[in-house]
Design an enzyme around this catalytic site. Structure first.
Site, PDB file in Angstrom:
ATOM      1  N   VAL A 286      52.737  49.660 -28.137  1.00 13.46           N
ATOM      2  CA  VAL A 286      53.287  50.933 -28.065  1.00 13.46           C
ATOM      3  C   VAL A 286      54.856  50.949 -28.583  1.00 13.46           C
ATOM      4  O   VAL A 286      55.169  52.196 -28.950  1.00 13.46           O
ATOM      5  CB  VAL A 286      53.357  50.975 -26.172  1.00 13.46           C
ATOM      6  CG1 VAL A 286      54.053  52.340 -25.676  1.00 13.46           C
ATOM      7  CG2 VAL A 286      51.971  51.020 -25.652  1.00 13.46           C
ATOM      8  N   CYS A 287      55.666  50.070 -28.611  1.00  5.51           N
ATOM      9  CA  CYS A 287      56.959  50.061 -29.098  1.00  5.51           C
ATOM     10  C   CYS A 287      56.876  50.472 -30.608  1.00  5.51           C
ATOM     11  O   CYS A 287      57.662  51.533 -31.040  1.00  5.51           O
ATOM     12  CB  CYS A 287      57.676  48.985 -28.689  1.00  5.51           C
ATOM     13  SG  CYS A 287      58.271  48.570 -27.211  1.00  5.51           S
ATOM     14  N   THR A 288      56.076  50.002 -31.295  1.00  2.00           N
ATOM     15  CA  THR A 288      55.765  50.347 -32.675  1.00  2.00           C
ATOM     16  C   THR A 288      55.395  51.551 -32.788  1.00  2.00           C
ATOM     17  O   THR A 288      55.776  52.479 -33.654  1.00  2.00           O
ATOM     18  CB  THR A 288      54.752  49.198 -33.444  1.00  2.00           C
ATOM     19  OG1 THR A 288      55.185  47.813 -33.177  1.00  2.00           O
ATOM     20  CG2 THR A 288      54.385  49.597 -34.793  1.00  2.00           C
TER      21      THR A 288
ATOM     22  N   LEU B 262      58.457  54.056 -32.091  1.00  2.00           N
ATOM     23  CA  LEU B 262      59.503  53.967 -33.269  1.00  2.00           C
ATOM     24  C   LEU B 262      58.912  54.625 -34.500  1.00  2.00           C
ATOM     25  O   LEU B 262      59.656  55.507 -34.918  1.00  2.00           O
ATOM     26  CB  LEU B 262      60.183  52.563 -33.058  1.00  2.00           C
ATOM     27  CG  LEU B 262      60.818  52.357 -31.991  1.00  2.00           C
ATOM     28  CD1 LEU B 262      61.300  50.919 -32.235  1.00  2.00           C
ATOM     29  CD2 LEU B 262      61.829  53.395 -31.300  1.00  2.00           C
TER      30      LEU B 262
END
Length: 157
Positions: free
Chosen positions: A44-46, A49
Protein backbone atom coordinates in the site's frame (compact mmCIF):
# COMPACT_ATOMS: atom_id res chain seq x y z
CA UNK A 1 -6.16 11.87 16.51
CA UNK A 2 -4.10 13.79 13.97
CA UNK A 3 -3.52 17.52 14.29
CA UNK A 4 -6.53 19.39 12.97
CA UNK A 5 -7.02 21.96 10.23
CA UNK A 6 -6.28 25.52 11.34
CA UNK A 7 -3.44 24.49 13.64
CA UNK A 8 0.12 25.70 13.11
CA UNK A 9 2.23 22.83 11.82
CA UNK A 10 4.75 21.56 14.36
CA UNK A 11 8.37 22.36 13.66
CA UNK A 12 10.30 19.40 12.39
CA UNK A 13 13.81 18.64 11.25
CA UNK A 14 14.55 15.23 9.76
CA UNK A 15 17.17 13.66 7.54
CA UNK A 16 16.15 12.92 3.99
CA UNK A 17 17.30 9.89 2.01
CA UNK A 18 20.23 11.97 0.66
CA UNK A 19 21.46 12.59 4.24
CA UNK A 20 20.42 16.26 4.24
CA UNK A 21 18.76 17.89 7.24
CA UNK A 22 15.35 19.07 6.09
CA UNK A 23 13.36 21.52 8.18
CA UNK A 24 9.71 22.28 7.54
CA UNK A 25 10.48 25.99 7.83
CA UNK A 26 12.76 25.59 4.76
CA UNK A 27 9.53 25.58 2.75
CA UNK A 28 7.99 28.77 4.14
CA UNK A 29 6.34 30.55 1.22
CA UNK A 30 5.45 27.25 -0.42
CA UNK A 31 2.58 24.83 0.18
CA UNK A 32 3.69 21.50 1.62
CA UNK A 33 2.02 18.09 1.43
CA UNK A 34 3.22 15.74 4.15
CA UNK A 35 2.43 12.08 3.66
CA UNK A 36 3.15 9.88 6.65
CA UNK A 37 3.36 6.24 5.59
CA UNK A 38 3.94 3.18 7.77
CA UNK A 39 6.79 1.31 6.09
CA UNK A 40 8.81 1.37 2.88
CA UNK A 41 8.62 -1.62 0.53
CA UNK A 42 5.08 -2.56 1.54
CA UNK A 43 2.32 -2.83 -1.04
CA UNK A 44 0.00 0.00 0.00
CA UNK A 45 2.85 2.41 0.78
CA UNK A 46 4.44 1.71 -2.58
CA UNK A 47 1.11 2.27 -4.36
CA UNK A 48 0.53 5.53 -2.47
CA UNK A 49 3.93 7.03 -3.19
CA UNK A 50 3.99 5.84 -6.80
CA UNK A 51 0.60 7.52 -7.30
CA UNK A 52 2.16 10.79 -6.12
CA UNK A 53 5.23 10.18 -8.32
CA UNK A 54 3.04 9.63 -11.38
CA UNK A 55 0.99 12.76 -10.64
CA UNK A 56 3.77 15.06 -9.40
CA UNK A 57 2.78 17.72 -11.97
CA UNK A 58 -0.49 18.25 -10.06
CA UNK A 59 1.51 19.15 -6.96
CA UNK A 60 4.07 21.21 -8.83
CA UNK A 61 1.30 23.19 -10.52
CA UNK A 62 -0.07 24.24 -7.12
CA UNK A 63 3.33 25.38 -5.77
CA UNK A 64 3.40 22.39 -3.43
CA UNK A 65 6.35 20.39 -2.14
CA UNK A 66 5.53 16.79 -1.31
CA UNK A 67 7.40 15.18 1.59
CA UNK A 68 7.03 11.49 2.42
CA UNK A 69 7.79 10.59 6.04
CA UNK A 70 8.19 7.17 7.65
CA UNK A 71 9.96 5.65 10.64
CA UNK A 72 12.31 3.76 8.30
CA UNK A 73 16.00 4.60 8.41
CA UNK A 74 17.32 7.09 5.86
CA UNK A 75 19.28 4.22 4.29
CA UNK A 76 16.14 2.14 3.77
CA UNK A 77 14.34 5.18 2.36
CA UNK A 78 17.24 5.85 -0.02
CA UNK A 79 16.96 2.34 -1.49
CA UNK A 80 13.15 2.56 -1.64
CA UNK A 81 13.25 5.97 -3.35
CA UNK A 82 15.75 4.77 -5.95
CA UNK A 83 13.93 1.50 -6.67
CA UNK A 84 10.60 3.29 -7.14
CA UNK A 85 12.09 6.34 -8.95
CA UNK A 86 10.33 8.67 -6.52
CA UNK A 87 10.65 12.34 -7.45
CA UNK A 88 10.14 13.98 -4.06
CA UNK A 89 12.02 13.79 -0.74
CA UNK A 90 11.56 10.94 1.71
CA UNK A 91 12.32 11.86 5.31
CA UNK A 92 13.36 9.48 8.07
CA UNK A 93 11.43 9.85 11.30
CA UNK A 94 13.46 7.05 12.85
CA UNK A 95 13.15 8.58 16.32
CA UNK A 96 9.39 9.05 15.82
CA UNK A 97 9.49 12.75 16.73
CA UNK A 98 7.45 13.96 13.75
CA UNK A 99 4.81 11.23 14.05
CA UNK A 100 4.42 12.10 17.74
CA UNK A 101 4.25 15.84 17.00
CA UNK A 102 1.54 15.30 14.35
CA UNK A 103 -0.13 12.70 16.62
CA UNK A 104 -0.04 9.92 14.03
CA UNK A 105 1.99 7.21 15.77
CA UNK A 106 0.57 3.76 16.45
CA UNK A 107 1.29 2.43 19.90
CA UNK A 108 1.02 -1.01 18.33
CA UNK A 109 0.77 -1.41 14.57
CA UNK A 110 -2.25 -3.55 13.61
CA UNK A 111 -0.03 -6.17 11.95
CA UNK A 112 2.83 -8.12 13.47
CA UNK A 113 2.67 -6.40 16.88
CA UNK A 114 5.25 -3.78 15.85
CA UNK A 115 5.45 -0.72 18.07
CA UNK A 116 6.30 2.81 16.99
CA UNK A 117 5.09 2.76 13.38
CA UNK A 118 3.50 5.88 11.91
CA UNK A 119 -0.09 5.83 10.76
CA UNK A 120 -0.94 6.63 7.18
CA UNK A 121 -1.85 10.31 7.27
CA UNK A 122 -1.85 13.34 4.99
CA UNK A 123 -1.48 17.03 5.75
CA UNK A 124 -1.52 20.12 3.55
CA UNK A 125 0.35 23.02 5.08
CA UNK A 126 -0.03 26.47 3.56
CA UNK A 127 2.68 29.02 2.82
CA UNK A 128 2.37 30.43 6.34
CA UNK A 129 2.77 27.08 8.07
CA UNK A 130 -0.91 26.50 8.92
CA UNK A 131 -2.48 23.09 8.38
CA UNK A 132 -5.25 23.42 5.80
CA UNK A 133 -6.00 19.71 5.40
CA UNK A 134 -5.63 16.85 7.86
CA UNK A 135 -6.45 13.21 7.26
CA UNK A 136 -5.62 10.16 9.34
CA UNK A 137 -6.51 6.97 7.48
CA UNK A 138 -8.69 4.55 9.44
CA UNK A 139 -6.44 1.58 8.67
CA UNK A 140 -2.94 1.16 7.20
CA UNK A 141 -4.57 -0.33 4.11
CA UNK A 142 -6.49 2.85 3.29
CA UNK A 143 -5.08 5.52 0.98
CA UNK A 144 -5.42 9.26 1.59
CA UNK A 145 -8.07 11.15 -0.35
CA UNK A 146 -5.88 12.50 -3.16
CA UNK A 147 -8.80 14.43 -4.66
CA UNK A 148 -9.41 16.29 -1.39
CA UNK A 149 -5.69 17.06 -1.14
CA UNK A 150 -5.71 18.49 -4.67
CA UNK A 151 -8.86 20.55 -3.99
CA UNK A 152 -7.22 21.99 -0.88
CA UNK A 153 -4.07 22.87 -2.83
CA UNK A 154 -6.06 24.49 -5.63
CA UNK A 155 -7.85 26.64 -3.07
CA UNK A 156 -4.53 27.93 -1.70
CA UNK A 157 -3.25 29.47 -4.92
Amino acid sequence: MAIEKGTNAPALTLFDSDKNNITLSDYKGKNVVILFFPLAFTGVCTAELCNVRDNIALYNNTNAQVLGISVDSLFTLDKFKKEQNLNFPLLSDFNKEAAKAFDVLYETFPAFGMQGVSKRAAFVIDKEGVIQYSEECATPGDLPDFNAIQQTLEGLQ
